[in-house]
Design an enzyme around this catalytic site. Structure first.
Site, PDB file in Angstrom:
ATOM      1  N   GLY A  44       0.815  -1.217   0.000  1.00 22.38           N
ATOM      2  CA  GLY A  44       0.000   0.000   0.000  1.00 22.38           C
ATOM      3  C   GLY A  44       0.841   1.255   0.000  1.00 22.38           C
ATOM      4  O   GLY A  44       0.353   2.333  -0.315  1.00 22.38           O
ATOM      5  N   VAL A  46       3.258   4.521   1.013  1.00 18.99           N
ATOM      6  CA  VAL A  46       3.000   5.705   1.831  1.00 18.99           C
ATOM      7  C   VAL A  46       1.529   6.075   1.806  1.00 18.99           C
ATOM      8  O   VAL A  46       0.917   6.347   2.840  1.00 18.99           O
ATOM      9  CB  VAL A  46       3.862   6.893   1.339  1.00 18.99           C
ATOM     10  CG1 VAL A  46       3.393   8.194   1.986  1.00 18.99           C
ATOM     11  CG2 VAL A  46       5.332   6.655   1.660  1.00 18.99           C
ATOM     12  N   GLY A 183       5.545  24.940   6.657  1.00 19.95           N
ATOM     13  CA  GLY A 183       5.171  24.608   5.289  1.00 19.95           C
ATOM     14  C   GLY A 183       3.676  24.671   5.106  1.00 19.95           C
ATOM     15  O   GLY A 183       2.933  23.881   5.696  1.00 19.95           O
ATOM     16  N   GLY A 184       3.227  25.614   4.283  1.00 16.85           N
ATOM     17  CA  GLY A 184       1.796  25.785   4.050  1.00 16.85           C
ATOM     18  C   GLY A 184       1.342  25.208   2.728  1.00 16.85           C
ATOM     19  O   GLY A 184       0.449  25.751   2.080  1.00 16.85           O
ATOM     20  N   GLY A 185       1.958  24.084   2.317  1.00 21.01           N
ATOM     21  CA  GLY A 185       1.497  23.369   1.131  1.00 21.01           C
ATOM     22  C   GLY A 185       0.280  22.536   1.463  1.00 21.01           C
ATOM     23  O   GLY A 185      -0.336  22.698   2.522  1.00 21.01           O
ATOM     24  N   TYR A 186      -0.057  21.600   0.562  1.00 23.62           N
ATOM     25  CA  TYR A 186      -1.294  20.858   0.791  1.00 23.62           C
ATOM     26  C   TYR A 186      -1.210  19.930   1.998  1.00 23.62           C
ATOM     27  O   TYR A 186      -2.183  19.788   2.744  1.00 23.62           O
ATOM     28  CB  TYR A 186      -1.728  20.111  -0.471  1.00 23.62           C
ATOM     29  CG  TYR A 186      -0.906  18.902  -0.838  1.00 23.62           C
ATOM     30  CD1 TYR A 186      -1.305  17.629  -0.449  1.00 23.62           C
ATOM     31  CD2 TYR A 186       0.250  19.007  -1.600  1.00 23.62           C
ATOM     32  CE1 TYR A 186      -0.570  16.508  -0.780  1.00 23.62           C
ATOM     33  CE2 TYR A 186       0.992  17.896  -1.942  1.00 23.62           C
ATOM     34  CZ  TYR A 186       0.583  16.643  -1.534  1.00 23.62           C
ATOM     35  OH  TYR A 186       1.321  15.539  -1.862  1.00 23.62           O
ATOM     36  N   VAL A 272       7.788  20.399   4.247  1.00 22.69           N
ATOM     37  CA  VAL A 272       8.370  21.317   3.257  1.00 22.69           C
ATOM     38  C   VAL A 272       8.675  20.620   1.936  1.00 22.69           C
ATOM     39  O   VAL A 272       9.454  21.129   1.131  1.00 22.69           O
ATOM     40  CB  VAL A 272       9.655  21.970   3.808  1.00 22.69           C
ATOM     41  CG1 VAL A 272       9.330  22.897   4.961  1.00 22.69           C
ATOM     42  CG2 VAL A 272      10.676  20.915   4.233  1.00 22.69           C
ATOM     43  N   HIS A 446     -31.257  16.867  -9.304  1.00 26.23           N
ATOM     44  CA  HIS A 446     -31.568  17.969  -8.384  1.00 26.23           C
ATOM     45  C   HIS A 446     -32.147  17.385  -7.093  1.00 26.23           C
ATOM     46  O   HIS A 446     -32.938  16.447  -7.130  1.00 26.23           O
ATOM     47  CB  HIS A 446     -32.597  18.897  -9.034  1.00 26.23           C
ATOM     48  CG  HIS A 446     -33.075  19.987  -8.134  1.00 26.23           C
ATOM     49  ND1 HIS A 446     -32.336  21.111  -7.863  1.00 26.23           N
ATOM     50  CD2 HIS A 446     -34.229  20.112  -7.428  1.00 26.23           C
ATOM     51  CE1 HIS A 446     -33.009  21.891  -7.041  1.00 26.23           C
ATOM     52  NE2 HIS A 446     -34.174  21.306  -6.764  1.00 26.23           N
TER      53      HIS A 446
END
Length: 470
Positions: A44, A46, A183-186, A272, A446
């Protein structure tokens, strides 16, 4: 060391059993190849064990907890909502166990041998697999390298009990009262959001001028607004300088605009970036060619410069995304089987499970203009959609980017509830060569969030029903 007396001969060797490797192995087996998979950790990879799946389980629980505490305006009045973090972790682990067990079953069902150990390439047709004091040599006709990536470690933030990477953040035994995210990544923003929803005081330090690089500012502004409502502190243009570990936590030193600051927390999470796992495989000695950032050079069929060795996923150019790795795994396996499969996608969707979610595929408006493509752009707000109103989740919008000359959809961005699911329709439209008219004329059920994509297409065509056309 005990060494196998004779090499085991196989058709195809797959190194790595993550979302790229196990998919490649199954597709190869489906084409009649005799396949062996080598995995040094767990089936599986990471993604299933310490990445995509466990993080989304935590995010899901955190979102439910946050909603339970803040649904008064919908008439759900709760008091003394409790969180059992040990049970949260148990739930996350159960999800991982089910999925990894399922993958193991799929490999077994396709008659694929799974070998535990580390692979070392001896030459272009030979690999030695070492597991402790055991070793075995394999002779293969073709090989697919799918070894993935690992978190980057900052020299001044060496990993420890209190300085953790994403794997550590997913396996905390206690809920931190305070957490610093570098680190402000995803990855950092997703996990920061999850812990903020659990009630943790979160500080995000981002070295660039904004978080979530790669997503449009119109989208990230809505995410930042939500983070601030949760009490998250966001520091941009912040240089993380060092960390001092104390008895019960950490003191992180960082600099913003020349001013040095300190923040105390229970843990500091370092997110990071990730580096490819291509070292210690013996690839240099057999002559595999590398390009920028240590990534393996491959052609349209994921073939390296050595014709019978292929590489996929995080170790080759392109975004480090599980679904890209799976796609490339199928291409490589089919290429080995003699099929004419090539990497020919028009766009890869990217998703960030923030609150609200954001998703993007294809061209943004800015990217299209930078390449000299004349486009028309339209947006439709979640606030004008019945399902979003009923869910009480009205923040966000859908945006479509179409080629001006013929209305061909070439991009789309979504920020809002369910963005991760909704982006698939726009991805299909791009891959299928569809126009705004094709989407607008497709009847959508809908009331659903999916109607927002249809309504956005109608705005592109100039005849929206549920907002006033300017």
């Amino acid at each position: 060391m005990v060494v196998g007396d004779f090499p085991i001969e196989i058709d195809t060797l797959v190194v790595g059993a993550g979302p790229g490797g196990y998919v490649a192995a199954i597709r190869a087996a489906q084409t009649g190849q005799k396949v062996t998979v080598v995995e040094k950790n767990e089936v599986g990879g990471v993604c299933l064990n310490v990445g995509c799946i466990p993080s989304k389980a935590l995010i899901s629980v955190a979102h439910r907890y946050e909603q339970a505490k803040h649904s008064d305006d919908m008439g759900v009045i709760t008091s003394d909502v409790k969180l059992d973090f040990e049970k949260v972790q148990a739930f996350k682990d159960s999800v991982v166990k089910k999925l990894t067990g399922g993958v193991a079953g799929l490999l077994k069902g396709n008659k694929i041998d799974v070998v535990k150990g580390e692979a070392y390439f001896v030459d272009a047709n030979t690999v030695r697999v070492v597991n402790g004091d055991q070793a075995q040599t394999y002779k293969f006709k073709n090989a697919i390298i799918a070894t993935g990536s690992r978190p980057v470690e900052i020299p001044t933030f060496k990993y420890s009990d209190r300085v953790i990477n994403s794997t550590g953040a997913l396996n905390l035994k206690e809920l931190p009262k305070k957490l610093v995210v570098i680190g402000g990544g995803y990855i950092g923003t997703e996990l920061g959001t999850a812990y903020a929803n659990f009630g943790t005081e979160v500080t995000i330090l981002e070295g660039a001028s904004d978080i979530l690089a790669g997503f449009e500012k119109q989208m990230t502004q809505i995410v930042k607004k939500g983070l601030k409502k949760k009490g998250v502190t966001i520091e941009v243009n912040a240089l993380a300088k060092g960390v001092e570990e104390t008895k019960d936590g950490v003191i992180v030193t960082y600099e913003v605009n020349g001013e040095e600051k300190k923040v105390e927390a229970d843990y500091v999470l370092v997110t990071v970036g990730r580096r490819p796992n291509t070292d210690e495989l013996g690839l240099e000695q057999i002559g595999i060619e590398f390009g920028e950032r240590g990534l393996i050079k491959v052609d349209k069929q994921c073939r390296t410069n050595i014709p019978n060795i292929y590489a996929i996923g995080d170790i080759v150019p392109g975004p480090q995304l599980a679904h890209k790795a799976s796609y490339e795994g199928k291409v490589a396996a089919e290429a080995i089987a003699g099929h004419k499969s090539v990497v020919d996608y028009l766009a890869i969707p990217a998703v960030c499970f923030t609150d609200p979610e954001i998703a993007s595929v294809g061209y943004s408006e800015e990217q299209a203009k930078a390449e000299g493509i004349e486009v028309t752009v339209a947006k439709f707000p979640f606030a004008a959609n019945g399902r979003a109103l009923a869910l009480n989740q009205t923040e966000g919008f859908v945006k479509l980017v179409a080629r001006k000359e013929d209305g061909l959809i070439i991009g789309g961005q979504i920020v809002g509830a369910g963005a991760s699911d909704m982006i698939s329709e726009i991805s299909l439209a791009i891959e299928g060569g569809m126009t705004a008219e094709d989407i607008a004329l497709t009847i959508h059920p809908h009331p659903t969030l999916g109607e927002i994509t249809m309504e956005t297409a109608e705005v592109l065509l100039g005849n929206p029903i549920h907002i006033i056309s300017k």
